[in-house]
Design a protein around this motif. Structure first.
Motif, short mmCIF file in Angstrom:
data_model
loop_
_atom_site.label_atom_id
_atom_site.label_comp_id
_atom_site.label_asym_id
_atom_site.label_seq_id
_atom_site.Cartn_x
_atom_site.Cartn_y
_atom_site.Cartn_z
N VAL A 90 0.85 -1.19 0.00
CA VAL A 90 0.00 0.00 0.00
C VAL A 90 0.89 1.24 0.00
CG1 VAL A 90 -2.13 -0.83 1.08
CG2 VAL A 90 -0.19 -0.21 2.52
N PRO A 91 0.46 2.33 -0.67
CA PRO A 91 1.22 3.58 -0.63
C PRO A 91 1.25 4.10 0.81
CG PRO A 91 -0.88 3.88 -1.78
CD PRO A 91 -0.72 2.43 -1.55
N THR A 92 2.43 4.39 1.29
CA THR A 92 2.64 4.73 2.70
C THR A 92 1.79 5.90 3.17
OG1 THR A 92 4.90 3.93 2.51
CG2 THR A 92 4.39 5.28 4.43
N ASP A 93 1.77 6.99 2.41
CA ASP A 93 1.07 8.20 2.85
C ASP A 93 -0.43 7.99 2.98
OD1 ASP A 93 3.50 9.46 2.93
OD2 ASP A 93 3.25 10.55 1.05
N SER A 94 -1.05 7.40 1.98
CA SER A 94 -2.49 7.16 2.01
C SER A 94 -2.85 6.20 3.15
CB SER A 94 -2.96 6.57 0.68
OG SER A 94 -2.72 7.47 -0.38
N TYR A 95 -2.04 5.19 3.33
CA TYR A 95 -2.24 4.20 4.40
C TYR A 95 -2.18 4.87 5.77
CZ TYR A 95 -1.09 0.12 7.34
OH TYR A 95 -1.06 -0.84 8.32
N LYS A 96 -1.18 5.71 5.97
CA LYS A 96 -0.99 6.41 7.24
C LYS A 96 -2.20 7.30 7.55
CE LYS A 96 2.66 9.02 9.64
NZ LYS A 96 2.13 10.35 9.95
N VAL A 97 -2.70 8.00 6.54
CA VAL A 97 -3.86 8.88 6.72
C VAL A 97 -5.09 8.08 7.15
CG1 VAL A 97 -5.53 10.34 5.48
CG2 VAL A 97 -3.08 10.69 5.16
N SER A 98 -5.31 6.94 6.52
CA SER A 98 -6.46 6.10 6.86
C SER A 98 -6.35 5.57 8.29
CB SER A 98 -6.59 4.92 5.88
OG SER A 98 -7.05 5.37 4.62
N ILE A 99 -5.19 5.08 8.67
CA ILE A 99 -5.01 4.55 10.02
C ILE A 99 -5.16 5.66 11.06
CG2 ILE A 99 -3.36 3.50 11.62
CD1 ILE A 99 -4.56 1.56 9.51
N GLU A 100 -4.57 6.82 10.80
CA GLU A 100 -4.62 7.90 11.79
C GLU A 100 -6.03 8.48 11.94
OE1 GLU A 100 -1.52 10.67 10.72
OE2 GLU A 100 0.04 9.40 11.60
N SER A 101 -6.91 8.25 10.96
CA SER A 101 -8.30 8.72 11.10
C SER A 101 -8.99 8.02 12.28
CB SER A 101 -9.07 8.46 9.81
OG SER A 101 -9.34 7.07 9.61
N LEU A 102 -8.51 6.84 12.63
CA LEU A 102 -9.09 6.09 13.75
C LEU A 102 -8.83 6.78 15.09
CD1 LEU A 102 -8.09 2.50 12.61
CD2 LEU A 102 -10.43 3.33 12.93
N PHE A 103 -7.81 7.60 15.14
CA PHE A 103 -7.45 8.26 16.40
C PHE A 103 -8.03 9.67 16.51
CE2 PHE A 103 -3.53 5.54 15.49
CZ PHE A 103 -4.04 4.45 16.19
N GLU A 104 -8.70 10.14 15.45
CA GLU A 104 -9.33 11.47 15.46
C GLU A 104 -10.79 11.31 15.90
OE1 GLU A 104 -8.24 14.42 15.14
OE2 GLU A 104 -6.19 14.03 14.49
N LEU A 105 -10.98 11.21 17.20
CA LEU A 105 -12.32 10.92 17.73
C LEU A 105 -13.13 12.18 18.01
CD1 LEU A 105 -11.38 7.98 20.14
CD2 LEU A 105 -12.15 7.87 17.77
N ASN A 106 -12.47 13.33 18.14
CA ASN A 106 -13.18 14.60 18.37
C ASN A 106 -12.64 15.67 17.41
OD1 ASN A 106 -14.91 13.97 20.80
ND2 ASN A 106 -12.90 13.42 21.60
N PRO A 107 -12.85 15.49 16.11
CA PRO A 107 -12.29 16.42 15.12
C PRO A 107 -13.00 17.77 15.12
CG PRO A 107 -13.74 14.85 14.04
CD PRO A 107 -13.63 14.41 15.48
N ALA A 108 -12.25 18.79 14.76
CA ALA A 108 -12.82 20.15 14.68
C ALA A 108 -13.80 20.26 13.52
CB ALA A 108 -11.70 21.18 14.53
N ASP A 109 -13.52 19.55 12.44
CA ASP A 109 -14.42 19.53 11.29
C ASP A 109 -14.19 18.23 10.52
OD1 ASP A 109 -12.08 19.90 9.72
OD2 ASP A 109 -12.30 22.08 9.84
N THR A 110 -14.89 18.07 9.43
CA THR A 110 -14.82 16.80 8.68
C THR A 110 -13.41 16.51 8.17
OG1 THR A 110 -17.11 17.15 7.98
CG2 THR A 110 -15.85 15.50 6.77
N LEU A 111 -12.79 17.51 7.57
CA LEU A 111 -11.47 17.29 6.99
C LEU A 111 -10.41 16.99 8.04
CD1 LEU A 111 -9.96 17.14 4.31
CD2 LEU A 111 -9.58 19.61 4.44
N ALA A 112 -10.64 17.46 9.28
CA ALA A 112 -9.68 17.23 10.36
C ALA A 112 -9.47 15.74 10.64
CB ALA A 112 -10.13 17.94 11.63
N VAL A 113 -10.47 14.93 10.31
CA VAL A 113 -10.34 13.48 10.48
C VAL A 113 -9.20 12.95 9.62
CG1 VAL A 113 -11.53 11.25 10.21
CG2 VAL A 113 -12.80 13.25 11.02
N TYR A 114 -8.92 13.65 8.53
CA TYR A 114 -7.90 13.21 7.58
C TYR A 114 -6.73 14.19 7.51
CZ TYR A 114 -11.55 9.93 6.63
OH TYR A 114 -12.50 8.94 6.80
#
Length: 216
Positions: free
Chosen positions: A31-55
Motif C-alpha cells: 500500500v502507498p505509505t502516505d495514504s495508508y498512514k492517513v487512513s489509520i490515523e483517522s481512527l485516532f481522530e475521535l473529536n475532530p474540529a471539522d470533517t477534513l480534520a479526520v484526515y
C-alpha cells in the motif's frame, strides 16, 4: 436542509480510500505509505474540529480515495455494464456501510471500540501510528468486534499475501478505518439513498475537491 456535498464527499473518500487500500493490499501485498498512514490515523481522530480534520486537515491526503470515489460514481452514472477497475473496493464499501449500520445499534460494542482505540493511540505514541504492534492491536480489535456480526466482508486477492499475518492485520485495520469513515458519513446525514439519487452531486463535489489539490 440542503446537504453539504463537500463534507459528504470527504467522508465517502475516506471510506473508498480505506477500501481501495484493502483491494490493493490483497492483490499486491503493498500500500502507498502516505495514504495508508492517513487512513489509520483517522481512527485516532475521535473529536475532530471539522470533517477534513479526520484526515489531517489537508484534502491532498484523500487524493487516493477521492479518485476512486469519483471514478466509481461516474461509471455508475454512465451505466455501462463492464467490469469496474475498483469493483472490489466498491463491494467492500457497500459491505462496510451495512456493517456500520449494524454497529450503530450496539452501544456496548461501540464502547469497546472507543476505549480500545484510545489504548491504541497511546501505544502509537510510543511506536508510530503504523507500527506493526499498533496495526496488530487494531486488527485484533476488528476481529473481536466487527467480525462477530453474521455478515462478513470477504476480501479477495492473492492468497500468498492474504495468508501473511502482517497483511491480515493491515486489512482488518483498514476495514475498521472504513467503518470510521462510514460513521462520519452517517453523522453528516449520509444514507445509501443518496448514492443512488444524488451520485452526480457527490461525484461533482469529489471532482471539485480533486481539482483543488495542487499538482506537484
Amino acid at each position: 436542509m440542503s446537504k453539504n456535498w463537500t463534507d459528504l464527499s470527504i467522508a465517502l473518500a475516506g471510506l473508498f480510500q480505506a477500501t481501495g487500500l484493502v483491494e490493493q493490499l490483497a492483490k499486491t501485498g503493498y500500500v502507498p505509505t502516505d495514504s495508508y498512514k492517513v487512513s489509520i490515523e483517522s481512527l485516532f481522530e475521535l473529536n475532530p474540529a471539522d470533517t477534513l480534520a479526520v484526515y489531517g486537515g489537508n484534502i491532498a491526503n484523500l487524493h487516493f480515495g477521492l479518485t476512486i470515489l469519483r471514478d466509481v460514481l461516474q461509471q455508475a452514472s454512465v451505466g455501462k455494464q463492464r467490469p469496474h477497475a475498483h469493483a472490489d473496493a466498491l463491494r467492500y464499501s457497500l459491505g462496510i456501510l451495512h456493517l456500520q449500520k449494524k454497529l450503530s445499534g450496539r452501544k456496548d460494542m461501540l464502547g469497546v471500540i472507543g476505549s480500545r482505540l484510545k489504548q491504541a493511540a497511546q501505544q502509537a505514541e510510543h511506536f508510530s501510528t503504523t507500527h506493526d504492534n499498533v496495526i496488530a492491536n487494531i486488527g485484533g480489535l476488528y476481529s473481536e468486534t466487527i467480525s462477530t456480526f453474521r455478515f462478513r466482508i470477504q476480501v479477495t486477492g492473492d492468497y500468498n499475501y492474504l495468508q501473511q499475518q502482517r497483511v491480515a492485520h493491515q486489512v482488518r485495520a483498514l476495514l475498521l478505518a472504513g467503518i470510521r469513515a462510514a460513521t462520519l458519513w452517517r453523522q453528516l446525514g449520509g444514507n445509501r439513498w443518496q448514492l443512488l439519487v444524488h451520485r452526480k452531486k457527490i461525484a461533482d463535489a469529489a471532482d471539485t475537491l480533486l481539482r483543488s489539490i495542487p499538482l506537484h
